[in-house]
Design an enzyme around this catalytic site. Sequence first.
Site, PDB file in Angstrom:
ATOM      1  CG  PHE A 168     -11.700   0.706   5.364  1.00 54.08           C
ATOM      2  CD1 PHE A 168     -11.582   0.094   6.600  1.00 54.08           C
ATOM      3  CD2 PHE A 168     -10.709   1.594   4.972  1.00 54.08           C
ATOM      4  CE1 PHE A 168     -10.494   0.355   7.425  1.00 54.08           C
ATOM      5  CE2 PHE A 168      -9.630   1.857   5.792  1.00 54.08           C
ATOM      6  CZ  PHE A 168      -9.511   1.237   7.019  1.00 54.08           C
TER       7      PHE A 168
ATOM      8  CG  PHE B 164     -13.320   4.694   2.292  1.00 59.27           C
ATOM      9  CD1 PHE B 164     -11.976   4.933   2.560  1.00 59.27           C
ATOM     10  CD2 PHE B 164     -14.197   4.498   3.364  1.00 59.27           C
ATOM     11  CE1 PHE B 164     -11.511   4.972   3.867  1.00 59.27           C
ATOM     12  CE2 PHE B 164     -13.721   4.530   4.666  1.00 59.27           C
ATOM     13  CZ  PHE B 164     -12.384   4.779   4.926  1.00 59.27           C
TER      14      PHE B 164
ATOM     15  CD  GLU C 142      -5.815   5.066   5.374  1.00 59.52           C
ATOM     16  OE1 GLU C 142      -6.197   4.034   5.957  1.00 59.52           O
ATOM     17  OE2 GLU C 142      -5.059   5.902   5.887  1.00 59.52           O
ATOM     18  CB  ILE C 143      -4.265   5.985  -1.296  1.00 60.56           C
ATOM     19  CG1 ILE C 143      -5.133   5.310  -2.363  1.00 60.56           C
ATOM     20  CG2 ILE C 143      -2.822   6.121  -1.750  1.00 60.56           C
ATOM     21  CD1 ILE C 143      -5.137   5.997  -3.694  1.00 60.56           C
ATOM     22  CB  VAL C 144      -1.418   3.803   3.439  1.00 59.70           C
ATOM     23  CG1 VAL C 144      -0.641   4.128   4.693  1.00 59.70           C
ATOM     24  CG2 VAL C 144      -2.743   3.178   3.794  1.00 59.70           C
TER      25      VAL C 144
ATOM     26  CB  CYS D  32       1.107   7.064  -3.466  1.00 56.40           C
ATOM     27  SG  CYS D  32       1.302   7.455  -5.190  1.00 56.40           S
TER      28      CYS D  32
ATOM     29  CB  VAL E 276       7.480   6.620  -8.728  1.00 53.53           C
ATOM     30  CG1 VAL E 276       8.452   6.239  -9.834  1.00 53.53           C
ATOM     31  CG2 VAL E 276       6.081   6.130  -9.056  1.00 53.53           C
TER      32      VAL E 276
ATOM     33  CE  LYS F 241      12.623   7.574 -16.384  1.00 59.42           C
ATOM     34  NZ  LYS F 241      13.469   6.388 -16.192  1.00 59.42           N
TER      35      LYS F 241
ATOM     36  CB  THR G 293      -0.273   8.603 -14.691  1.00 55.08           C
ATOM     37  OG1 THR G 293       0.233   9.891 -14.371  1.00 55.08           O
ATOM     38  CG2 THR G 293      -1.636   8.711 -15.313  1.00 55.08           C
TER      39      THR G 293
ATOM     40  CG  LEU H 152     -11.752   8.728   1.405  1.00 53.17           C
ATOM     41  CD1 LEU H 152     -12.388   8.538   2.771  1.00 53.17           C
ATOM     42  CD2 LEU H 152     -12.092  10.127   0.866  1.00 53.17           C
TER      43      LEU H 152
ATOM     44  CE1 TYR I  43       7.112  21.010  -0.753  1.00 47.56           C
ATOM     45  CE2 TYR I  43       7.206  19.223   0.851  1.00 47.56           C
ATOM     46  CZ  TYR I  43       7.480  20.527   0.496  1.00 47.56           C
ATOM     47  OH  TYR I  43       8.095  21.363   1.376  1.00 47.56           O
TER      48      TYR I  43
ATOM     49  CB  ILE J  18      -9.165   7.306   6.806  1.00 49.77           C
ATOM     50  CG1 ILE J  18      -7.951   7.755   6.016  1.00 49.77           C
ATOM     51  CG2 ILE J  18      -9.956   8.494   7.294  1.00 49.77           C
ATOM     52  CD1 ILE J  18      -8.323   8.468   4.719  1.00 49.77           C
TER      53      ILE J  18
ATOM     54  CE1 TYR K 293       0.132   8.783   8.135  1.00 39.76           C
ATOM     55  CE2 TYR K 293      -1.875   8.793   6.816  1.00 39.76           C
ATOM     56  CZ  TYR K 293      -0.838   8.110   7.400  1.00 39.76           C
ATOM     57  OH  TYR K 293      -0.761   6.751   7.268  1.00 39.76           O
TER      58      TYR K 293
END
Length: 762
Positions: free
Chosen positions: A495, A500, A502-504, A506, A508, A515, A519, A538, A544, A569, A572
Amino acid sequence: MADSAGIQQGSPAIGAAGLVPAAPGAGGTEGSGAAGGSARIAVKKAQLRSSPRPKKLEKLGVYSSCKAEGACKCNGWKSQNPPPTPPRTDQPSSTVNLQEPCRSCSHTLGDHVTHLENVSEEEMNRLLGIVLDVEYLYTCVHKEEDADTKQVYFSLFKLLRKSILQMGKPMLEAQESPPFEKPSIEEGVNNFVQYKFSHLPSKERQTIMELAKMFLNQINYWQLETPSQRRQRVPNEDAAGYKANYTRWLCYCNVPQFCDSLPRYETTQIFGQTLLRSVFTVMRKQLLEQARQEKDKLPPEKRTLILTHFPKFLSMLEEEVYSHSSPIWSQDFLAGASGGQIPIHTGKVLCLTSKPCLFGEKRKPTEPLPHEEIKRPRVVGDIPVELINEVMATITDPAAIPETSLLSAHSARDEAARLEERRGVIEFHVIGNSLNQKPNKRILMWLVGLQNVFSHQLPRMPKEYITRLVFDPKHKTLSLIKDGRVIGGICFRMFPSQGFTEIVFCAVTSNEQVKGYGTHLMNHLKEYHIKHEILNFLTYADEYAIGYFKKQGFSKDIKVPKAKYVGYIKDYEGATLMGCELNASIPYTEFSVIIKKQKEIIKKLIERKQAQIRKVYPGLSCFKEGVRQIPIENIPGIRETGWKPVGKGKELKDPDQLYSTLKTILQHVKSHPNAWPFMEPVKKTEAPGYYQVIRFPMDLKTMSERLKSRYYTTRKLFMADMQRIFTNCREYNPPESEYYKCANLLEKFFYTKIKEAGLIEK
Ligand code: ACO
């Protein structure tokens, strides 16, 4: 010759595939090599040039248009009795008859060469040189299997033909002419030698220069892989960029090695970091492998140089080649004030005579350090430049920090991932679905892969929802690819107007977690956003994942004003809103390495101090006896370490009080009539070479910003910055200059104010 076993210039003697330049037409497979190819053409050219004039005319007639009246369209004389292929050298060549009619237009050979009647022998010979190049390229076009290479050969073939017809000089018509990148590879390597080794005594520096020459020479004879080979090996690279460089390399460096009628350039002089990056990893591997294989053939005096120092040299160089912030690739790089540039010219003969004493021999006490010539004004607290250089030399020496130790328990979380990326094991790409572009099959496959990873790792999210966002053109995903497969990613929405992203999602994939990939992914995402000038993330973090986000610099203390993100944003349930503010001056993917190096420097400095002091005091026992506190200066040995009691001024403990005192002083300084030269950072355009001379620039604007961000937690930090302004000014400007005088007057004023405020003793 004993030298022939070494890695040599001009005639790469070690026979690894990469060192044998393939001739055009060889497609990288023909064993004859460059030397043979160009030597054969040279012999043919010499033979032709010494042949009688009619023979030369016959040869040139084949490439000359018919000049007969009536505007004949024939563009080259063709013999009625073409010679056998290949021509029989055992038979005397038949005499040339200028009246012989052309098989194509029936006009005579003489009609095709009238324009050559008054042409000098020299010009005839030049044209004949081009003719032989044309013939050689013709075979290349036919033999070559790679489509891209074939196309270039054909273009060059046409170009040379045209220049014979027009009796002109072959000029490559390209949008850009060499050099294609600055600084060039040669300059970059030159800078590297200065940057890392200028502190060495001249003999050792000489050895480094030999290694540098050897390396540059290898690049000049390196056979680049074709774009299609590269696409297969590194599928996600900037294919168009590589192809452009490959084409340039063929036209300006490779083909001219054989066809000398084309202007020739050295690869190291017209290409820069981009090309070097695309060949370095493979080249390093092959060179080292080759050196290992040939080790028994190396003369003893070269063994250490090639087997020990060359690998170290390459490792250190690799770090700079792939670094995003290495100064060696800066156009403004200036060699350490004392030395000037070390010329590394890739001459044809390299004689490795000096004793390899790179890391083995100690410097003689009488031998001056190059930096001893530099008389920099010292600022209190500065560590001597010589000491820094010495320490840097030990910590950047890969032998001192072996790669395996990087992966020890103390190494940074992302270290392994960083190394894997460097070796090409993993790759990062920002991808997304686009409505404007034709869907790319590979990208679509990756998007499906990401959707799968997210669905598995975030089981509480409905799969359809994940699919919708991953394929939504407004969202992008930074994807992590290993062996061509998606193993993780971060889906985000930018945006820019709100400042900012928005990390929706993420995630692995499970067997690749912990590993360091998570990061490294986040670090790449940070750098991507710095590039796009968005400095806030954001995210609604899963219960967790809060721990993971905290470790990536996220906190629940949100810096973005609420009005900026509410309604933008996605909210949740059960998740925690977290934010991360980016610092645009941090190279995040390199950050852990930088910190590691800084730690090493401090550790080494402490070790040196300890070695100097050589005293061990027994531990303090007073605390056991009930003493609760002792003055620092009473600790045995503390003064020997260089510690000094804080000046007799008052250190303000209350941060708010310190802030307001410093703010007042700064305001006074800024309003002083002599403050004008120091109000803003020095502009490069106004002060040429300033940033090469001044290593730690400072100005009043930067100080105001630092003050605002509460950087000055002690008066000492503040005073050191201010002092830096005056010292820098006096270092760069001559004493008679107005700036110099301003610095003196303002400094005096500053100290008056500091004393008035009670920060130092009156
Ligand atoms: N809780 C606490 N700490 C964690 C967690 C976690 N769930 N996951 C990783 N860490 C720690 C690691 O131990 C490591 O710490 P260390 O450096 O002190 O050893 C650090 O975070 C980083 O570890 P990496 O190896 O770099 O991270 P990894 O590759 O494992 O990726 C990720 C982290 C993406 C959270 C991964 O574990 C994962 O996919 N988890 C399942 C999906 C998930 O929970 N995603 C986040 C949901 S919230 C959202 O998407 C907005």
